[in-house]
Design a protein around this motif. Sequence first.
Motif, short mmCIF file in Angstrom:
data_model
loop_
_atom_site.label_atom_id
_atom_site.label_comp_id
_atom_site.label_asym_id
_atom_site.label_seq_id
_atom_site.Cartn_x
_atom_site.Cartn_y
_atom_site.Cartn_z
N THR A 242 0.86 -1.18 0.00
CA THR A 242 0.00 0.00 0.00
C THR A 242 0.89 1.23 0.00
O THR A 242 1.76 1.37 0.88
CB THR A 242 -0.92 0.03 1.23
OG1 THR A 242 -1.75 -1.14 1.22
CG2 THR A 242 -1.81 1.26 1.21
N LEU A 243 0.72 2.09 -0.98
CA LEU A 243 1.50 3.32 -1.06
C LEU A 243 0.75 4.44 -0.35
O LEU A 243 -0.47 4.55 -0.45
CB LEU A 243 1.76 3.69 -2.53
CG LEU A 243 2.42 2.59 -3.37
CD1 LEU A 243 2.65 3.07 -4.80
CD2 LEU A 243 3.74 2.16 -2.75
N LEU A 244 1.48 5.28 0.37
CA LEU A 244 0.89 6.29 1.25
C LEU A 244 1.27 7.70 0.80
O LEU A 244 2.29 8.26 1.26
CB LEU A 244 1.34 6.06 2.69
CG LEU A 244 1.16 4.63 3.23
CD1 LEU A 244 1.82 4.50 4.59
CD2 LEU A 244 -0.32 4.30 3.30
N THR A 271 3.70 -2.89 3.94
CA THR A 271 3.62 -4.22 3.35
C THR A 271 3.78 -5.24 4.47
O THR A 271 4.62 -5.06 5.36
CB THR A 271 4.68 -4.44 2.26
OG1 THR A 271 4.52 -5.76 1.71
CG2 THR A 271 6.09 -4.31 2.78
N PRO A 272 2.95 -6.28 4.48
CA PRO A 272 3.00 -7.24 5.59
C PRO A 272 4.22 -8.15 5.55
O PRO A 272 4.58 -8.74 6.57
CB PRO A 272 1.71 -8.05 5.41
CG PRO A 272 1.40 -7.94 3.95
CD PRO A 272 1.86 -6.57 3.54
N SER A 273 4.85 -8.27 4.39
CA SER A 273 6.02 -9.15 4.29
C SER A 273 7.00 -8.58 3.27
O SER A 273 6.62 -7.74 2.44
CB SER A 273 5.59 -10.56 3.88
OG SER A 273 4.89 -10.54 2.64
N GLU A 323 5.76 4.50 -9.57
CA GLU A 323 5.27 3.21 -10.05
C GLU A 323 6.05 2.09 -9.38
O GLU A 323 7.29 2.05 -9.45
CB GLU A 323 5.41 3.12 -11.57
CG GLU A 323 4.61 4.20 -12.30
CD GLU A 323 4.76 4.13 -13.81
OE1 GLU A 323 3.95 4.76 -14.51
OE2 GLU A 323 5.71 3.44 -14.28
N VAL A 324 5.33 1.19 -8.73
CA VAL A 324 5.95 0.06 -8.04
C VAL A 324 5.35 -1.22 -8.61
O VAL A 324 4.12 -1.41 -8.57
CB VAL A 324 5.71 0.13 -6.51
CG1 VAL A 324 6.37 -1.06 -5.82
CG2 VAL A 324 6.25 1.45 -5.95
N THR A 325 6.18 -2.08 -9.15
CA THR A 325 5.72 -3.33 -9.75
C THR A 325 6.16 -4.50 -8.89
O THR A 325 7.35 -4.66 -8.61
CB THR A 325 6.25 -3.50 -11.18
OG1 THR A 325 5.85 -2.38 -11.98
CG2 THR A 325 5.72 -4.78 -11.81
N ILE A 326 5.17 -5.32 -8.46
CA ILE A 326 5.43 -6.50 -7.64
C ILE A 326 4.66 -7.66 -8.25
O ILE A 326 3.44 -7.57 -8.44
CB ILE A 326 5.01 -6.28 -6.18
CG1 ILE A 326 5.76 -5.09 -5.57
CG2 ILE A 326 5.23 -7.53 -5.34
CD1 ILE A 326 5.27 -4.70 -4.19
N ASN A 327 5.36 -8.73 -8.59
CA ASN A 327 4.72 -9.91 -9.19
C ASN A 327 3.87 -9.53 -10.40
O ASN A 327 2.73 -9.98 -10.56
CB ASN A 327 3.86 -10.65 -8.16
CG ASN A 327 4.69 -11.25 -7.04
OD1 ASN A 327 5.83 -11.68 -7.26
ND2 ASN A 327 4.13 -11.28 -5.84
N LYS A 328 4.41 -8.65 -11.23
CA LYS A 328 3.79 -8.18 -12.46
C LYS A 328 2.55 -7.31 -12.25
O LYS A 328 1.85 -6.97 -13.20
CB LYS A 328 3.42 -9.37 -13.36
CG LYS A 328 4.61 -10.20 -13.81
CD LYS A 328 4.18 -11.32 -14.75
CE LYS A 328 5.38 -12.15 -15.20
NZ LYS A 328 4.97 -13.24 -16.12
#
Length: 546
Positions: A242-244, A271-273, A323-328
């Motif tokens: 989650t971006l703040l 982020t939880p992990s 822009e943040v890319t995680i797992n596509k």
Amino acid sequence: MKKFGFLCFCALCLAGCGKDPQIDKVYDTVLLNATQSSFYGTLIQGVPVTSGVRINLAYTQGLGQTAEVLLPETAGLYCDPTVVQLAAASGTDYGSGTLVLPVSGTPTASGSITLRPVLRVGGYELFLKIPVSVTPSIALDVAQSSVSGTFHIGEAVSQGVISLFYTSYASQSVNVSAAAVEGLTVTSYTTTLEAAPSGGFLKIPVTGTPTAYGTQTLSVTLQQGDNNYVAAIPIVVTGDITLLPAKSALLGIMLKGEPLDEVSLAVAYTTPSAVEATLQVAASNGVEGSAFTTSLPAATAGIIEIPLSGTPLSDGTMNLTAEVTINKVLYTMILPVMVYTDTPGVPFVPETITYQGLEYQTLFVDINGNGYVDPGDVWLDRNIGATSPDPGSYGASGANAAAMGQMLQYGKPYGATTFDPDYTIDYDGVGEWSICPEGYMVPTLTQFNAAIAKLTGGTVSGNGVSGSVGITLNLMESALGLPLSGWLTGGATVPQAYGEAAGYWTSSKGSNTAPWKVDINNSSASVTGGNWVDAAWQIPVRCVKK
């Protein structure tokens, strides 16, 4: 039940209702009285009309004629033709009266419909248009519905259930379906919707694997016969991060026409992990942040810096898109920043302050909107003595105790949280309380109100801030993240209004015996306030840079 009063000279009750062919001729003759005609009774879609539902049809100039009255079928409602004798003339009255048409049938539609009772006299036909309201046999209420289960992007839904609130005046068979949205599905099925005039819940299983994060809307349809009832149900799908924006900031100064030098975008996140992420800032106005991949640690208030390069083409406010890319999956955040024509002053640079064994981060509240540090702009990220900057959620059960900090009588030293009934406030010392780290102070009432107004979009008014309903929730979610610690008075050990309201000390003088505090009210409030209190109060402190 709808009922209108009317003047009745003569009333005839008709029996034997059936159906009549469509009427296609209308002429102008004996008068029907629209103002004194009315409908009486309750209509429910799909439910047979009960005894007593009727149309009161008023007329004048009956002259004792023989007539035929009927209600042509409309949306399943009707009354068969019946021969009647209209009122005869008497004195100056040419024959006024009221015919009572019993309504039969089963409404096939809901909402507002128009009934058209007809009077046939001597080869002529007269009619009135009478609006009536038909209650839907099924009504859905999204506000009272709920969703349970786990919905996370890229993972199969776990125990997903929509509890759909409905009212129904009869048990009836319905087909349940919903169009798939971003990987969320409802398998079509038929079930019996139990009668629930006061309301009930239909449990609808949700399956699938979400392909997008954020709030997704499933349009659930209940089909009963030819009628469709639709409810747009919001489902929150969590992402890997989650971006703040409220806690993110531009580090450094951007000048029009000048190449950027040591300027970056500090992106706040939770982020939880730990996750592997590719970060960049989309090119805009000659500025960009080149993509790079890094590991982001689990955090409730993490910060990652994206270096910026380029030369701003124009001055004024511009938007930077992180822009943040995680797992596509792409997560974006837009942050308005300022481009100047001249160096305006000292830019904000985040610091870590160690005080009494705890580490505090600094936050920037650009009260004047000039992009650089003025007095009252730099705050600590948590209350004095707090171990967490996260205020939690609204309410006693959601409040984060680790964010509350020390509840202190005004002027007491760090750690002196035990109530002292004999303690008095040194009025001459108000404003000189050394409870904050070196270089920081207890904010004045003016500074506190200015920050609240900036963060919530409110206006300083009197001793507080006027804004919109929910100003308290806005403060919890703002950069300051003010927790609702409630307050202790008279030696109490359990805070009043914990998780719902708060008071915060200021360094401003109130009466001749006490300092001002800032009042943050409950979630329905649209204002904050200010009031002076005495030594009986224990409330927290949030420090601002001198």
